[in-house]
Enzyme design. Sequence first.
Site, PDB file in Angstrom:
ATOM      1  N   GLY A 258       0.825  -1.199   0.000  1.00 13.99           N
ATOM      2  CA  GLY A 258       0.000   0.000   0.000  1.00 13.99           C
ATOM      3  C   GLY A 258       0.860   1.249   0.000  1.00 13.99           C
ATOM      4  N   ALA A 259       1.838   1.260   0.905  1.00 15.61           N
ATOM      5  CA  ALA A 259       2.731   2.405   1.031  1.00 15.61           C
ATOM      6  C   ALA A 259       3.966   1.924   1.771  1.00 15.61           C
ATOM      7  CB  ALA A 259       2.055   3.533   1.803  1.00 15.61           C
ATOM      8  N   MET A 260       5.043   2.708   1.722  1.00 20.96           N
ATOM      9  CA  MET A 260       6.278   2.301   2.400  1.00 20.96           C
ATOM     10  C   MET A 260       6.908   3.515   3.057  1.00 20.96           C
ATOM     11  SD  MET A 260       8.530   0.016   3.225  1.00 20.96           S
ATOM     12  CE  MET A 260       9.974   0.450   4.195  1.00 20.96           C
ATOM     13  N   GLU A 261       7.272   3.318   4.333  1.00 22.20           N
ATOM     14  CA  GLU A 261       7.668   4.438   5.187  1.00 22.20           C
ATOM     15  C   GLU A 261       9.120   4.872   5.061  1.00 22.20           C
ATOM     16  OE1 GLU A 261       6.824   1.319   6.275  1.00 22.20           O
ATOM     17  OE2 GLU A 261       8.133   0.661   7.895  1.00 22.20           O
ATOM     18  N   ASN A 262       9.797   4.655   3.914  1.00 19.69           N
ATOM     19  CA  ASN A 262      11.190   5.094   3.770  1.00 19.69           C
ATOM     20  C   ASN A 262      11.369   6.433   4.488  1.00 19.69           C
ATOM     21  OD1 ASN A 262      11.492   3.021   1.647  1.00 19.69           O
ATOM     22  ND2 ASN A 262      10.208   4.425   0.474  1.00 19.69           N
ATOM     23  N   GLU A 295       2.036   5.909   7.860  1.00 21.36           N
ATOM     24  CA  GLU A 295       3.428   6.008   7.403  1.00 21.36           C
ATOM     25  C   GLU A 295       4.177   7.097   8.169  1.00 21.36           C
ATOM     26  OE1 GLU A 295       4.376   3.580   5.634  1.00 21.36           O
ATOM     27  OE2 GLU A 295       2.324   2.899   5.194  1.00 21.36           O
ATOM     28  N   GLU A 317       4.482  -2.065  13.187  1.00 20.18           N
ATOM     29  CA  GLU A 317       3.197  -2.082  12.487  1.00 20.18           C
ATOM     30  C   GLU A 317       1.989  -1.907  13.412  1.00 20.18           C
ATOM     31  OE1 GLU A 317       3.295  -1.498   9.582  1.00 20.18           O
ATOM     32  OE2 GLU A 317       5.278  -2.185   8.944  1.00 20.18           O
TER      33      GLU A 317
HETATM   34 ZN   LIG Z   1       3.374   0.025   8.243  1.00 26.08          ZN
END
Ligand SMILES: [Zn+2]
Length: 838
Positions: A258-262, A295, A317
């Site tokens: 869905g999304a990535m927290e880089n 995120e 998470e």
């Molecule tokens: Zn997450």
Amino acid sequence: MTNPESKITPKHYHLRLQPNLDRMDFSALVTLQAVARQSVDLIELNALDLAVRSCRVRQGEKQTECGFCLDPAREEIRIDLPEKITGEIEIQIDYYGRINSQMAGFYHSTYRHSNGSETIAVTQFQESDARRAFACMDHPFYKAGFTIEMVVDREMTAISNMPAVSESPEPGGRKRVTFETTPVMSTYLVFFGMGRFSVITDELDRRVRAAVLPGMAETVRYGLAFARKALKYCETCFASPYPLPKLDLIAVPDFAFGAMENWGAITFRENLLLLDPANTAVDGEERICEVIAHEIVHQWFGNLVTPADWKFLWLNESFATFYGYQVVDAHYPDWQIWEEFVESQTATALNRDSLRETSAIEISGGSHVVINSATAPIIYSKGASILRQIRGYMDENEFEAGLHRYLAGHSGGCAGSSDMWTAMESASGKPIRQIMEQWVLQPGHPLVTAKQSSGRLHLSQKRFSYLPAAGAQNQTWPVAVIIRWFDKSGAGRTTTALMEGPEMEMEMDPDIYAYKINDLQTGFYRTRYKDIQNLERLAAMAAAKTLPAIDRWGLENDLFALTVAGHTDLPAYLEFLEQTGTDTDPLPLSAKMGHLHDLMIAADGSAGQAVASAATRYMHEAFDVLGCRPEKDEPHPRLRVRNNLFWQAAILGVPGPISTAGEEFEKLRGQGRVHPDILRGVMQAAAWQGDEKTYAWVVERMESTDSEQDRLNCLRALGCFRRPELIENALALVLDRVPDKNKFVPVAQMARNPAAIPLLWDWYKGAEKILNTIHPIIHERIITSVVPAGGIEHADAAAEHFNQRMAENAPAADAIAMALAKLEVNLQIRRQAAASFA
Ligand SMILES: [Zn+2]
């Protein structure tokens, strides 16, 4: 705490990259500065799919060429040092790699729109794909600073975790962009990317920016403004300033997750960042806010304080999920997002956790943890639900104070579960470790059974599962049971009691008329009332709406689970629905209709008919009250539930929604606009009623739209047709023309479609070869959709097929095992339902 046992510690990576988007490859040089704590003559780094040209080592002034060998099976490069070395060393690797199309590592992604197409290249490294882009110590424990340099075409924008410090021209129309050095961080959070991005800076907080492709600038403004609010909220709530100079939100067309927290450079699926007002329904808007908040919470939980090992992934998470909702609720209290939480997080987690093959939140011995449809409901949803549970037991301020201690104590470093308990205990003085360890380390959850006799309430607990004999039978949990006691007038008061063993008893006041266990459903357990009179009284209170909606939801939810598990039978469940009467409050309504749909899929014969006729009756009632079209200023939950029920209403043959869908769909076909809060439902219901012209229209719209939100509406509609030849066409289209990242969308819909279910198993067998070549997380989502419903008539064949696959060590074996367990549950429902209607 399990730390990897390397003799060297990384300090800093300098990564110089020259990507070429014409050839889809890159040449690169990585320089790793490290410290050898013991004498070493061999260095092992992670590396995968990289062509290494040379390796050198430098100690002091001396630089020496080294021998090396690549071991693809272990995903390593082994570098032979010319002599034994201790202290500071520098390793330099000159290599070459491909910019792949697999949505993992450094990959390319194409955005097709009405005026052409745009190709970008970005990274996705969690949890172990950084090694596909550079040789590194690819484990979250090994934090280091990163300096990244990219040589790109001059009209491109290069983005990384930190802001650019310099740009200088290079030959051939290119430029060199150098980014500031990062604070120490884990490899999985590194990001670099390039494309013809426009960068839009938020006016009120210039740290927050969005990077989008041409034509998307307007649709990102909503998300950008919410990101600014979420960032500010987190800085205050976590009592810790955001440590980086900027935070980018990047919309990526092809994205497996869905999304990535880089850190400082968050990537999103387009529909989770861009709000397109013509096509985004309220649930889409809520999801955008919730994902952005999730995120941003990670910038602290994960990025600043990192799990010392993947088995502590829940520390990332669960907190990101829980606070994702908290941030949204703080800004939009009227959305009643915590009601959405109990349904989409807690109920999903309870359901997953009731299967035999469930796992603990902290995955034991799990140095390698994969996020997939088997693990996510536990690590994200159960984790977040038990945080809500413990926060109900602690005081809210104590909970926050504990988090402050945790973040301050481990800022810039790594931590494990134990560190969290220490911080929470010192902030609250309560036995948090003793309680939470049981919840985090044990798989499953309890069924609390209540009965009263001679003025005393007796509670007992036992592990709950749908199928017999899950795990050890003597498992118990420390359960903070919150009970609401009602007198005859309906007035209530609560008691909290910590149940530490298998049983507990308490005195009941003589004036008690009824009691409800798990007040407001903050606890993560099921309840069974052995006491039929109490259940009937609660049902009467539910019918009179003197019980809050969330408790009505909880009663029905538990009773449904008890029916699935065979503790009660289907006629008793249907009788309970009768007793509770018309309930069109969105939360209980949506759960009830969802459960009836589950039963319709599993049950057959006269049991199936009884369920269908009950569902039809409740659906009539629902649309009588809700109406078929949105009204002005309607609250979110009501808009959400109407849109979601349209298709099911069409399947059940409810005339109101069917004719509304017909009229609205004609508008759409004539280029007219339909309210976004019924658009999805209208397209789905029209598909159910539709012919080949409807089908052609859906496909044409799906392939010509510039909006991902619109595309998703079309993809869902594609899974909603009734006519078998159209379903066959749609299944073929999934393989040929639906982009990989979205292949599961129509298939998941078909797994709820009674007309499509009989076709799914044969389709899957024929499609498996192609599906083996796509990203495993997408393939596994297809398996977990297809098998539980599509396998009902093919149970032996499905079990045999997948047992073979699991024996061959297929990726996502846990997700396959979960799918087979869900199939077994469906077969059990069918058997039990048939028996109770015999
Ligand atoms: Zn997450």
